[in-house]
Every structure is written in structure tokens, then in C-alpha cells.
Enzyme design. Structure first.
Site, PDB file in Angstrom:
ATOM      1  N   ASN A 484       9.003 -16.409  -3.243  1.00 29.68           N
ATOM      2  CA  ASN A 484       8.753 -15.829  -2.022  1.00 29.68           C
ATOM      3  C   ASN A 484       7.012 -15.684  -1.958  1.00 29.68           C
ATOM      4  OD1 ASN A 484       8.099 -14.626   0.542  1.00 29.68           O
ATOM      5  ND2 ASN A 484      10.330 -13.588   0.519  1.00 29.68           N
ATOM      6  N   ASP A 485       6.370 -16.560  -1.703  1.00 29.47           N
ATOM      7  CA  ASP A 485       4.942 -16.248  -1.484  1.00 29.47           C
ATOM      8  C   ASP A 485       4.484 -15.002  -0.942  1.00 29.47           C
ATOM      9  OD1 ASP A 485       3.599 -18.380  -2.875  1.00 29.47           O
ATOM     10  OD2 ASP A 485       3.920 -19.738  -1.275  1.00 29.47           O
ATOM     11  N   CYS A 486       5.274 -14.572   0.055  1.00 29.11           N
ATOM     12  CA  CYS A 486       4.859 -13.545   0.694  1.00 29.11           C
ATOM     13  C   CYS A 486       5.357 -12.198   0.224  1.00 29.11           C
ATOM     14  CB  CYS A 486       5.539 -13.751   2.056  1.00 29.11           C
ATOM     15  SG  CYS A 486       4.766 -15.250   2.782  1.00 29.11           S
ATOM     16  N   ASN A 488       4.256  -9.788  -1.823  1.00 32.01           N
ATOM     17  CA  ASN A 488       3.060  -9.489  -2.572  1.00 32.01           C
ATOM     18  C   ASN A 488       3.186  -8.179  -2.963  1.00 32.01           C
ATOM     19  OD1 ASN A 488       2.063 -11.293   0.071  1.00 32.01           O
ATOM     20  ND2 ASN A 488       2.152 -12.223  -1.722  1.00 32.01           N
ATOM     21  N   GLN A 501      -2.156 -13.511  -1.360  1.00 34.37           N
ATOM     22  CA  GLN A 501      -1.830 -13.853  -2.544  1.00 34.37           C
ATOM     23  C   GLN A 501      -2.998 -13.597  -3.599  1.00 34.37           C
ATOM     24  OE1 GLN A 501      -0.963 -15.638   0.180  1.00 34.37           O
ATOM     25  NE2 GLN A 501       0.877 -15.100   0.001  1.00 34.37           N
TER      26      GLN A 501
END
Ligand code: GLC
Ligand code: GLC
Length: 812
Positions: A484-486, A488, A501
Site C-alpha cells: 500500500n503505497d499510501c 506512509n 513516499q
């Protein structure tokens, strides 16, 4: 509501109106030369890299939608129309677009003139062919004028839309054969050894190479001055915006047809053979290319080759069942999308501009999972390319550029799931092919051959990276983000414009991911199996001990009571827990931990999936989290920046729906696995296209979740890991034909009313004709007969020299 229909025999989707809710596109090209093309002839073309070597311009983020493409204009008296409706948008008397595998066709008519257009990229040439046939169905003769139109991109698509002070002065063209062949040679003089060509196989009556001359300075492609006047200007572009347009005057008697072949090509010349005279480009290769497609027979032949190529590829996995929609997705469209995602990664779609991400490390590794059976050799090369962007500590560049194959330093590394995906891709390749030699290939780190190790050494680095980057709970550290790139957790971005990111530290010592724990258990075991195959039992044992530790951590610190926790943030607070105010449950650890086998014995898995059904399920698919974040959580990052219901903030992220479906098969729940499968499956939601909006033949990255205003609306079609994962799910888990190191395993998990089915699977040089008798059971083989002999277990032993296996499996 539908805007077309599937023609399964032709392997095509037929679009019957140009006014689809969004442009519905297709991909042309299989190797290095690609075009995107929409149902209204929008789109663009590039060679190898959509950013660095783009042939034609496209205008993202423009009005109207889908502006710029490869257009043909027909002027018939005062009426001007396009076979694909855009850009002039004259109301057509009939319109039909067919998207096939690597080609698209249009058949349209206006005032008794019919136009048929076929567009495709041949198998082994760097060009796009458009065959245009005009037919006069009037009672009298027709005098019409056909115009072609493409707008050149000055190669670097990024620079092309930014650096106007330079670019408006650099454009250069050449024209030969009275205008039939137009060359785009911007920057060829200095630093490029390539040019583009657009030619037609007939004498023309005019041409244009300057956009302003052809369109008129304040016009768009919807009303070109030259077309309105019925005459091109013959202007030679010098700077500004070069284009290519041919004008062909045609007189057709009643019933008469004429066909023209247009070739849009990319040509590279050797450094010492760039010129035929000072300032005049060497056109030898272009001429040879145009000659290869100068008549209809050669075009027919090239199209037949393309169709045969696909027929052959699709024969590797083929199902016949009583579920038409499953057959259609499995046999045609899902595999086709897997090829496209393999080729494009996340670079060029109608939602990825082609100038951004290039190839993603994790994305490309996952794409392999759905592609590897199609062309294992290309998968092999891809694995080596990807591994070459890894660092010596096992971490990896998150993305790399397809042309240079070098890692993108602007995004760098620090996505802590990345390393493990390399094991996933490699293991899938070896299970498919049995080719262990790939593990002995010497592969550089960060493209530096002086520090190369074998691929096996790289996998060890991947494994060790996770094993040595753990946090206070013994769970893997998340880094900048995991899948899940989001999410963070180390970012804390407070100002617009900062990348969620890459802003902030790449890794904190505290924030941990339960999702990566699931990955580590799954791919750690696959790593251990590879070690055993290589005869390294000690390393396999060590790996399994490490896996055990993380397994235990996932079942304790990673367990929230009714489901798996998602993560621990930088303050060691739980993310995705009943303790949270928002975002109490996330889909990723439920899917991945269970499919990895975590908590199955302990009864946690069943609870987790039950919670998913109760809390995340909707009629359009399973949402990524609930409740949606309604405010920005500094400690969580981008996930809470999206409005509720969209993208990672409680959207239905299609990519991880198959994880839930696979997890259900692990527990033997065929009914539920298939229910989850159907909810996002394009063929099953074709008749709500007015809600779903994106193409009914491919998956989208996201469908808006229940908190969103446009619940059920798809976004970001085509380039998504959904393609590979849904194919893995349906082909290997639901239909249950799974490649193991020791041979094919047959272990379907289907809904009770699925019915009997047959699968043909080509695998390691043999053909398996598998028939499954279901007997109303969801899972569990009671009898497996292979070439007349009953065998025990699920795995069909491979026998040297046997090339056909007749397999009868009985469930229940
Ligand atoms: C996008 C990315 C993928 C990521 C996913 C979830 O699809 O391409 O790498 O895993 O979003 O954030
Ligand atoms: C993934 C996500 C997207 C995010 C991006 C950042 O693609 O889907 O929401 O903006 O990663 O790189």
C-alpha cells in the site's frame, strides 16, 4: 446498461456506440513498438519507452476527453466525418468498433459512404499499420477526399510538454514521393539516430506537415482548415508543431471500394549511416519497411500472423465450462490484460501518462505471476532485469526506466515489500518451467557487474533484508510503504507538493507491517523450497526458522481479536485495529496472511475472513479499509489524504480482492471465493457499464467504495496488478491447476453449482487434458486418474517422455 457486447468466437469486444462513458481503449504491439488506441481513434504511439521515445502527441487532462489520436477525415461534399467519430463528432449513420487481441477495427458509414479501418502493429516490425477501405454505397458516383492526421511528439514526452522555449524551434521534417511519405526528424541532426515515418501506399493529392497550416492556428483537430477547404497546404514544417497529413482524392463508382495502407514507423540508423546526403536522412530502412506493407496481401498476412500468435498463446491455458463469463475471461481477456501489464508495467495507459513511473519493482514482479506461463523466456529476462536494480543489502529501486533498465534515483528505495516480490516472481517462473539454471545467473546490483552475485544470492539478500529489518514486535519494518503505497508511517508530510513516499526518512525503527509479515511467511517458504532444490538444506532450515518467528509475531502482535492488525505506526500504535477511531480493518493482511496459511490451524484465518465479509464487503467488491478516514492523519500519510471511498482510502482496490478469494479457497470456501471473484470481474459487470464506466473487458485498479459519491465507478483501467492476481486466483486456486516444483497440482475450489469443466494446460512441454467432475462439492479431490491410473495426492508426477496427460479428477 451495455455499450457493446463480447464476440467470443472472434476474440473481440464489439463497441456499438462511440459515446462510451470513458474512452475504451486497446493496446497494439507485443514487443517494442506500442500504441494505445481508443474506440474513437484517440491514443498515441511509442517505441520501447513512453517517456523517452514517443512518436505521437497525446493530450492528457484535456477537453474534450481523449484528444489527439491517429485520425482519418472523410470529406464528402460539405460533410466531414471520421470513422471513429472523433474528433469532428459528426453524427454517423452506423458505427462499430471492435477491439481484438493486438488490433482494432472500425466500420462506420455516413450518407452511404462506408469506411472500414483496421489498425495493428505487426509481430516483427516497428510500425503501426492502418488499412482504410472506402466503399461507395450511393446510387451515383462519389467524389470524396480522405485525409490522414498524426501530430508528432518531439520524442521526449516529458520535455515535449514543458520546454516550449526550445521545442517550438526544433521541429524538422522531410517529405518524399510527392507527399506520400513524410519523415519526422527532429533532433536527428545532433543527438539522435532515429526518426519516424508516416507513409501511404498511393500517390497523394496533397500533404501537410505543419499543424498550424493544417488546422489553422486557433482550431483543434475537430475543425481543420485544410479539411474544410478540401485541400492541404503543402507546408514544410520548420519548428512549431510538426504533423503528418496526407490528402487523397477518391472517386468511387456505385458499389466500388478502394483501400489504402498507411504505415507509421520508427527507424534507427547506425551512427555511420545516418545521412544519404548532407542534411538528408538515410531512408533506406524506411523504404524497406513501407515496401513490406505496400499491398493488401502483405497486410492480411501480417494480421494472420498476429492472430495465430495469440491463438497459440491462449492455448496454453484453456477452459470449457458452463460458465460463459468465466470462459471468456480466462480464455481471452484476463490473459490478454496480463500480457499488457507485463509489457507496460504501470507506464502508459489513459491514467498513467507514460512519463512517470516506468517499470515498478513490485509491480513487474507481480505481473510475472500472471504472465509467466505465456512466454517463460521473456519472464526470465525480466526477472534478471528487475534483480539488476536491487541493492546489495537486498532493498531495491522502487522503479526503473524500461529503455535504460536503470533504477530511478528520484524515487529510490525503501519500500520494504519490494525485496520479497522478487522471490515471488522467480519462484513462479521456476515452478512453471523447472528451469533452475536461472538461479545460477550472475546478476549485478544496481547495474554494477563488479558486485554481481547469482540470482540465488539476490533472493537470499531479499530474504535477509526482511529477516534483519524488524521492529519492536518482531514484525517487518514497513519503510516508506509496503504494497500500500499510501500507508506512509514514517513520512509526516505537512506541506503540499511533498511526495508522501520520498519525503521524510525512508525507514523508521518502529513502524511495522503485518502485511509484509504475511508476505514473508508465504515467500519465505517459497525461498526455502528453492534452497532445497539447490541442495542447501541448512539454508532452507534457517529460512523456515526465520519464517516461524514472523508467523508467531503475526499471530500475536499481529492479531487484533477478530482480524489481523494492519501495521504499527512510528509511535507503535496499531493501525487497522478496533482500537482505532477510523481505519479499523484493512483488507491486505486478512488476504495475505490467510493465503500464506497464517492462523488457519489456529482458527484465526476463518475469523479474519468473516470480519472481511461483515465489514469490508459491498456489492461491487471488497473495500480496502473501513471506516474510511474522514480527516488527515499525519501519522498515516497519503492513505488518509484521499476523500472517503476513493483509492487507498476505502476504495475497492481490485488488486487485493483476489487475495481474499484465494484465502477463501485455502479454507475450502468455494461459494464465497467465487462470489468475491465475480464482484469485480469485468464480464460479470458488463451490464452496469454506465455505473462502472471503464472497459467491460479489463480490470481497473479501483472501484469507488461505498463512502464515495460515485459508488461502483471504476478508475485507472488496464495497468494494475489486478490482472495477474485475478488470473492466478481463477486459474490456479478456483479452477485449481497450480504449477508446483514437482508437477501440476489439481485442486479446484469452486462454488457448489459450478458444474463439470475441462481444462487444457500446456506445461513443461506436455499437454494436460483435465476433466473435473464436480459432484456439487466445493473442494477436495476424491479420485485422480492420470493416463488411466489412479494416483494419490494432488500432484501429477512428471514422467520423462510423456507428452500427453489425460487427467480425470473427481471432487467430493
Ligand atoms: C498502485 C501501484 C502498486 C501499489 C498499489 C497500492 O496500483 O502501482 O504498486 O501496490 O497502487 O498502493
Ligand atoms: C499508488 C497509489 C496511489 C499513489 C501512488 C504513489 O499508485 O495507488 O494512490 O498516489 O502509489 O506513488
Amino acid at each position: 446498461m451495455k455499450y457493446g457486447y463480447f464476440d467470443d468466437n472472434a476474440l473481440e469486444y464489439v463497441i456499438t456506440t462511440p459515446k462510451t462513458p470513458l474512452p475504451w481503449i486497446n493496446y497494439l504491439g507485443n514487443k517494442e513498438f506500442f500504441s494505445l488506441i481508443s474506440n474513437t481513434c484517440g491514443g498515441y504511439t511509442f517505441y520501447k519507452d513512453a517517456k523517452l521515445l514517443r512518436l505521437t502527441r497525446y493530450r492528457y487532462n484535456n477537453v474534450p476527453y481523449d484528444n489527439n489520436g491517429k485520425y482519418f477525415y472523410i470529406k464528402d461534399g460539405d460533410t466531414i466525418w471520421n470513422p471513429g467519430w472523433q474528433p469532428v463528432k459528426t453524427v454517423l449513420d452506423s458505427y462499430e468498433c471492435r477491439h481484438g487481441l493486438g488490433y482494432s477495427t472500425w466500420k462506420s458509414s455516413k450518407d452511404d459512404v462506408e469506411a472500414q479501418v483496421l489498425t495493428f502493429v505487426p509481430m516483427d516490425d516497428n510500425c503501426e499499420i492502418s488499412r482504410v477501405t472506402l466503399t461507395n454505397n450511393k446510387k451515383s458516383s462519389a467524389r470524396i477526399t480522405l485525409f490522414s492526421y498524426v501530430e508528432w511528439c518531439l520524442w521526449n514526452a516529458d520535455d515535449d510538454m514543458k520546454n516550449f522555449q526550445r521545442n517550438l524551434s526544433t521541429g524538422e521534417v522531410e517529405v518524399t514521393d510527392g507527399g506520400s511519405v513524410i519523415y519526422h526528424k527532429t533532433e536527428y541532426r545532433e543527438r539522435r539516430n532515429h526518426y519516424a515515418v508516416y507513409g501511404v501506399n498511393t500517390k497523394v493529392d496533397g500533404f501537410d506537415t505543419s499543424r498550424d497550416a493544417f488546422l489553422g492556428a486557433y482550431n483543434g483537430p475537430d475543425s481543420p482548415d485544410a479539411v474544410k477547404a478540401g485541400k492541404c497546404t503543402g507546408e514544410l514544417a520548420s519548428g512549431w508543431s510538426p504533423i503528418a497529413s496526407h490528402q487523397i482524392d477518391v472517386t468511387l463508382e456505385p458499389g466500388e471500394s478502394r483501400t489504402f495502407i498507411f504505415t507509421l514507423g520508427y527507424i534507427e540508423n547506425p551512427e555511420d549511416a545516418k545521412w544519404e546526403a548532407p542534411g538528408v536522412i538515410n531512408k533506406e530502412r524506411a523504404k524497406a519497411l513501407l515496401a513490406r506493407y505496400s499491398d493488401e496481401t502483405s497486410v492480411d498476412k501480417a494480421l494472420a500472423e498476429l492472430k495465430d500468435y495469440w491463438k497459440d498463446l491462449l492455448s496454453i491455458y484453456h477452459i470449457k465450462s458452463s460458465n460463459e463469463k468465466v470462459d471468456r475471461m480466462v480464455n481471452i481477456w484476463n490473459q490478454y490484460q496480463c500480457m499488457v501489464t507485463f509489457n507496460m508495467s504501470r507506464s502508459a495507459s489513459y491514467y498513467e501518462s507514460g512519463i512517470g513511473r516506468g517499470m515498478g519493482f513490485r509491480d513487474s514482479c507481480q505481473d510475472l505471476l500472471g504472465f509467466v506461463h505465456l512466454i517463460p523466456d521473456r519472464a526470465r529476462q525480466r526477472i534478471i532485469d528487475i534483480a539488476s536494480t536491487q541493492f546489495q543489502d537486498g532493498s531495491a529501486y522502487h522503479q526503473y526506466q524500461p529503455l535504460t533498465k536503470k533504477g530511478n534515483s528520484d524515487i529510490g528505495s525503501g519500500f520494504n515489500d519490494d525485496p520479497l516480490w522478487l522471490i515471488a516472481g522467480t519462484s513462479a517462473y521456476i515452478r512453471e518451467t523447472g528451469d533452475l539454471s536461472i538461479l545460477d545467473e550472475m546478476v549485478p546490483f544496481d547495474n554494477d557487474m563488479s558486485v554481481a552475485k547469482t540470482l540465488m544470492g539476490h533472493l537470499q539478500c531479499s530474504f535477509n533484508f526482511t529477516a534483519t529489518h524488524k521492529g519492536p514486535h518482531g514484525l517487518p519494518l514497513i519503510g516508506r510503504a509496503d504494497w500500500n503505497d499510501c500507508l506512509n508511517l514514517n513520512c509526516f508530510s505537512e506541506h503540499p507538493g511533498e511526495s508522501f513516499q520520498t519525503f521524510g526518512p525512508s525507514e523508521g525503527p518502529v513502524a511495522e507491517s503485518v502485511f509484509i509479515a504475511g508476505m514473508f511467511v508465504k515467500y519465505g517458504e517459497e525461498y526455502a523450497q528453492l534452497c532445497e532444490l539447490k541442495g542447501d538444506q541448512a539454508e532452507a532450515d534457517r529460512a523456515r526458522q526465520e519464517v516461524k518467528k514472523v508467523y508467531d509475531a503475526a499471530c500475536t502482535a499481529g492479531w487484533d481479536g477478530e482480524w489481523f492488525v494492519r501495521a504499527y505506526d512510528a509511535h507503535s500504535n496499531k493501525v487497522g485495529s478496533k482500537e482505532c477511531e477510523e481505519g479499523q480493518i484493512y483488507i491486505e493482511p486478512q488476504g495475505f496472511c490467510v493465503l500464506a496459511g497464517i492462523g488457519v490451524e489456529e482458527g484465526l484465518a476463518a475469523k479474519a475472513l468473516k470480519s472481511v465479509e461483515e465489514r469490508l464487503d459491498t456489492k461491487y467488491g471488497v473495500m480496502i479499509l473501513q471506516p474510511a478516514y474522514t480527516k488527515y492523519h499525519l501519522e498515516l500519510g497519503e492513505v488518509s489524504s484521499y476523500p472517503p471511498g476513493y483509492k487507498e482510502n476505502a476504495g475497492i482496490f481490485c488488486h487485493n480482492n483476489p487475495w481474499i478469494s484465494i484465502a477463501e479457497t485455502v479454507l475450502g470456501h468455494g461459494n464465497r471465493a467465487f462470489e468475491v471473484y465475480k464482484k469485480t470481474c469485468p464480464a460479470y459487470i458488463e451490464d452496469i457499464s454506465e455505473i462502472h464506466c471503464t472497459e467491460p473487458y479489463v480490470y481497473s485498479q479501483m472501484v469507488a467504495g461505498k463512502d464515495a459519491k460515485f459508488f461502483g465507478q471504476g478508475k485507472n483501467s488496464w495497468l494494475t496488478g489486478t490482472a495477474a492476481w485475478t488470473f492466478v486466483n481463477i486459474s490456479q486456486y478456483i479452477l485449481g491447476v497450480y504449477p508446483t516444483h514437482n508437477g501440476l497440482s489439481i485442486n479446484p475450489c469452486v462454488p457448489e453449482d459450478f458444474g463439470d469443466f475441462e481444462i487444457t494446460r500446456k506445461y513443461r512441454g506436455a499437454t494436460y487434458n483435465i476433466s473435473v467432475k464436480q459432484n456439487g462439492a466445493q473442494k477436495g479431490i476424491s479420485r485422480l486418474i492420470v493416463n488411466g491410473r489412479e494416483i494419490s495426492g494432488n500432484v501429477i508426477p512428471y514422467e520423462e517422455g510423456v507428452t500427453t496427460y489425460t487427467v480425470e479428477a473427481t471432487l467430493g
